[in-house]
Design an enzyme around this catalytic site. Structure first.
Site, PDB file in Angstrom:
ATOM      1  N   LYS A  20     -20.641  -0.438  83.177  1.00 36.09           N
ATOM      2  CA  LYS A  20     -20.769  -1.560  84.216  1.00 36.09           C
ATOM      3  C   LYS A  20     -21.709  -2.408  83.862  1.00 36.09           C
ATOM      4  O   LYS A  20     -21.563  -3.861  83.772  1.00 36.09           O
ATOM      5  CB  LYS A  20     -20.892  -1.641  85.379  1.00 36.09           C
ATOM      6  CG  LYS A  20     -20.811  -2.828  86.608  1.00 36.09           C
ATOM      7  CD  LYS A  20     -20.519  -1.880  87.473  1.00 36.09           C
ATOM      8  CE  LYS A  20     -22.071  -1.846  88.655  1.00 36.09           C
ATOM      9  NZ  LYS A  20     -22.716  -2.967  88.336  1.00 36.09           N
ATOM     10  N   SER A  21     -22.766  -2.127  83.181  1.00 34.55           N
ATOM     11  CA  SER A  21     -24.175  -2.764  82.319  1.00 34.55           C
ATOM     12  C   SER A  21     -23.928  -3.257  81.464  1.00 34.55           C
ATOM     13  O   SER A  21     -24.268  -4.750  81.226  1.00 34.55           O
ATOM     14  CB  SER A  21     -25.481  -2.132  82.538  1.00 34.55           C
ATOM     15  OG  SER A  21     -25.960  -1.437  83.504  1.00 34.55           O
ATOM     16  N   GLY A  90     -24.622  -8.484  91.932  1.00 30.01           N
ATOM     17  CA  GLY A  90     -25.601  -9.162  91.357  1.00 30.01           C
ATOM     18  C   GLY A  90     -26.112  -9.092  90.820  1.00 30.01           C
ATOM     19  O   GLY A  90     -26.757 -11.108  89.962  1.00 30.01           O
ATOM     20  N   SER A 163     -36.417  -7.044  90.777  1.00 31.44           N
ATOM     21  CA  SER A 163     -34.547  -6.458  89.626  1.00 31.44           C
ATOM     22  C   SER A 163     -35.412  -6.940  88.870  1.00 31.44           C
ATOM     23  O   SER A 163     -35.690  -8.665  87.966  1.00 31.44           O
ATOM     24  CB  SER A 163     -33.949  -7.775  90.603  1.00 31.44           C
ATOM     25  OG  SER A 163     -33.040  -7.641  89.865  1.00 31.44           O
ATOM     26  N   SER A 164     -34.866  -6.138  87.623  1.00 29.85           N
ATOM     27  CA  SER A 164     -34.800  -6.365  85.871  1.00 29.85           C
ATOM     28  C   SER A 164     -33.762  -7.785  85.833  1.00 29.85           C
ATOM     29  O   SER A 164     -33.436  -8.024  85.025  1.00 29.85           O
ATOM     30  CB  SER A 164     -34.582  -5.410  85.042  1.00 29.85           C
ATOM     31  OG  SER A 164     -33.566  -5.201  85.017  1.00 29.85           O
ATOM     32  N   GLN A 165     -33.008  -7.246  86.835  1.00 27.76           N
ATOM     33  CA  GLN A 165     -31.843  -8.527  86.665  1.00 27.76           C
ATOM     34  C   GLN A 165     -32.569 -10.380  86.487  1.00 27.76           C
ATOM     35  O   GLN A 165     -31.732 -11.183  85.725  1.00 27.76           O
ATOM     36  CB  GLN A 165     -30.644  -8.613  87.352  1.00 27.76           C
ATOM     37  CG  GLN A 165     -29.997  -7.370  88.035  1.00 27.76           C
ATOM     38  CD  GLN A 165     -29.357  -7.482  88.627  1.00 27.76           C
ATOM     39  OE1 GLN A 165     -29.328  -8.058  89.946  1.00 27.76           O
ATOM     40  NE2 GLN A 165     -28.247  -5.607  88.704  1.00 27.76           N
ATOM     41  N   ASP A 311     -30.549   3.848  90.186  1.00 28.98           N
ATOM     42  CA  ASP A 311     -28.969   4.351  89.836  1.00 28.98           C
ATOM     43  C   ASP A 311     -28.794   5.506  90.371  1.00 28.98           C
ATOM     44  O   ASP A 311     -27.908   6.046  90.378  1.00 28.98           O
ATOM     45  CB  ASP A 311     -28.104   3.065  89.102  1.00 28.98           C
ATOM     46  CG  ASP A 311     -27.983   2.096  89.338  1.00 28.98           C
ATOM     47  OD1 ASP A 311     -28.972   1.184  90.020  1.00 28.98           O
ATOM     48  OD2 ASP A 311     -27.457   1.306  88.517  1.00 28.98           O
ATOM     49  N   LYS A 338     -31.006  -3.403  96.629  1.00 32.34           N
ATOM     50  CA  LYS A 338     -29.918  -2.760  96.404  1.00 32.34           C
ATOM     51  C   LYS A 338     -28.690  -3.602  96.876  1.00 32.34           C
ATOM     52  O   LYS A 338     -28.566  -3.893  97.909  1.00 32.34           O
ATOM     53  CB  LYS A 338     -29.035  -1.287  95.470  1.00 32.34           C
ATOM     54  CG  LYS A 338     -30.279  -0.336  94.648  1.00 32.34           C
ATOM     55  CD  LYS A 338     -29.847  -1.493  93.408  1.00 32.34           C
ATOM     56  CE  LYS A 338     -31.312  -0.836  91.895  1.00 32.34           C
ATOM     57  NZ  LYS A 338     -30.954  -2.322  90.808  1.00 32.34           N
ATOM     58  N   ARG A 383     -22.741   3.781  94.707  1.00 27.85           N
ATOM     59  CA  ARG A 383     -23.232   4.804  94.470  1.00 27.85           C
ATOM     60  C   ARG A 383     -23.585   5.793  95.767  1.00 27.85           C
ATOM     61  O   ARG A 383     -23.873   7.243  95.327  1.00 27.85           O
ATOM     62  CB  ARG A 383     -24.925   4.710  93.938  1.00 27.85           C
ATOM     63  CG  ARG A 383     -23.915   3.706  92.571  1.00 27.85           C
ATOM     64  CD  ARG A 383     -25.626   3.559  92.248  1.00 27.85           C
ATOM     65  NE  ARG A 383     -24.876   2.334  91.055  1.00 27.85           N
ATOM     66  CZ  ARG A 383     -24.164   2.751  89.760  1.00 27.85           C
ATOM     67  NH1 ARG A 383     -23.413   3.570  90.269  1.00 27.85           N
ATOM     68  NH2 ARG A 383     -23.936   1.530  89.377  1.00 27.85           N
TER      69      ARG A 383
END
Length: 430
Positions: A20-21, A90, A163-165, A311, A338, A383
């Site tokens: 997914k990433s 996200g 968040s690293s996003q 995750d 999350k 998850r």
């Protein structure tokens, strides 16, 4: 939907679903390039949200067999003619919020009720310092978000603790700014491997990112760069595969082979070392991309640092529930931000199955034992649902609700499990 789960063992071969990433990043970078082909992407609810958002910024995306053909904006995203709905994703919301800062107009972004509870303050603050104008319509750092383009580049700082996003989003947008950007991370960067994946993908698209210190927490991003992602094949997803691997390790009489798991920047590949540390019978042929697990060995308690791999927390929590001794999952506060507060969700549901568990702000302490069947809530979180499902395969006599949420990352989860022999029956809601 609900699932009724009985005691099971699993055997056979299965392909790990595409990452997914990597799929999110491949679609996003292709949409900023001229023309790209993405081979074997994950098509799930989250990645479809990224496709829709990319189309609203001017990309044309079409599917041909197992490929996506993307005609991108060539570094000039257009102004969306409607609100961008990131649904439950996200990653989509954060990436597209930063890209909105590159347009010549105003973009509105929102998501579902869960996504509208997730924090975005650090990203909005940095976008404002870079020359864009970004705010929450409710003034609480949550979506809906309004962004007026105007990123010019500057020297900025951002917290790495939530968040690293946020960091990945800025690394994607800033190469298209007029000037160079220096991005410094304050504090410890959580989920670092996801940033490494972003930088890896940017390099494949011809974009240069420089690190200016030994810790890799200061990024120099030259402006006026060009995206050129031509072709890319998406690797298998270790996070999604973790449920398959963990289930086989816990279930007596099980033996499975998971294919398409090659070495990559994914932090979640640590699930293999984690299972080895717990005493599982697991081998990884890196060259062939094949992981084999045989069940039956008694697992041992461990201490698991979730800082880089949030995750995996639901998977490891279930493994700890059947392990001999007391395990500790620590450095995990960011897991609360999350799709749900996953620490609280696990601390609520696993005790229903007989698990002795202590929840603290950044940790779970779990004493292993015998899992008992129960009716548990999946929290509408993919998850949580998948981790409770594999717990149910050990315990038997278990019902998990909100199972439709697996469409977010692993749409074929229950199908794959049934094909491997798991006794899972989906029950439509009345």
């Amino acid at each position: 939907m609900r699932a009724s789960i009985s005691k099971s063992s699993i055997k056979g071969e299965v392909f790990a679903p595409p990452s997914k990433s990597y799929t999110h990043r491949a679609i996003t970078l292709a949409a900023l390039s001229k023309e790209s082909i993405i081979h074997r992407p994950l098509l799930s609810a989250d990645t479809l949200a990224t496709i829709r958002a990319s189309e609203m910024f001017g990309a044309a995306v079409r599917r041909e067999k197992e490929n996506l053909i993307i005609q991108g904006s060539n570094g000039k995203p257009g102004i969306p003619d409607d609100v961008i709905d990131a649904a439950n994703s996200g990653t989509t919301l954060r990436f597209m919020t930063a890209i909105a800062g590159l347009t010549d107009g105003i973009t509105v972004l929102t998501g579902d009720s869960s996504l509208r509870t997730r924090p975005n303050g650090p990203l909005l603050e940095v976008l404002n310092r870079l020359g864009a104008k970004a705010c929450s319509t409710r003034g609480n750092e949550r979506a809906p978000i309004v962004v007026k383009g105007g990123i010019k580049g500057s020297e900025v700082e951002i917290s790495g603790s939530i968040s690293s996003q946020f960091i990945s989003a800025l690394l994607i947008a800033c190469p298209l700014a007029e000037n160079s950007t220096t991005l410094s991370i304050i504090g410890k960067l959580k989920s670092r491997p996801y940033v490494d994946v972003t930088i890896e993908m940017l390099g494949l698209a011809g974009v240069k990112i420089h690190t200016d210190d030994n810790n890799g927490t200061k990024f120099i991003i030259p402006g006026k760069q060009k995206y050129d992602l031509k072709q890319y094949t998406v690797p298998g997803d270790f996070s999604s595969a973790s449920y398959l691997l963990a289930a086989a390790a816990m279930l007596e009489g099980s033996e499975i082979t998971v294919k398409n798991l090659f070495p990559s920047k994914q932090g979640d590949k640590v699930i293999i070392d984690t299972l080895k540390q717990m005493g599982a019978d697991i081998t990884w042929d890196m060259e062939a991309g094949i992981v084999t697990v045989r069940g039956g060995r008694k697992l041992k308690a461990i201490t698991f640092d979730a800082g880089s791999t949030p995750d995996l927390v639901p998977t490891v929590a279930v493994l700890a529930s059947v392990a001999e001794g007391t395990s500790r999952i620590e450095n995990a506060e960011h897991v609360r931000y999350k799709e749900t507060d996953r620490l609280h969700a696990l601390a609520t549901e696993l005790p229903k199955m007989g698990v002795s568990l202590k929840e603290e702000m950044d940790s779970l302490t779990i004493t292993g034992g015998t899992l008992e069947g129960a009716e548990v809530h999946g929290w509408d979180d993919h998850r949580i649902v998948m981790s409770l499902a594999i717990a149910g395969m050990v315990a038997g006599n278990t019902i998990v609700d909100t199972t439709e949420s697996v469409s977010i990352s692993y749409p074929d989860f229950f199908k794959d499990m049934r094909n491997l022999g798991a006794k899972v029956k989906e029950i439509p809601e009345e």
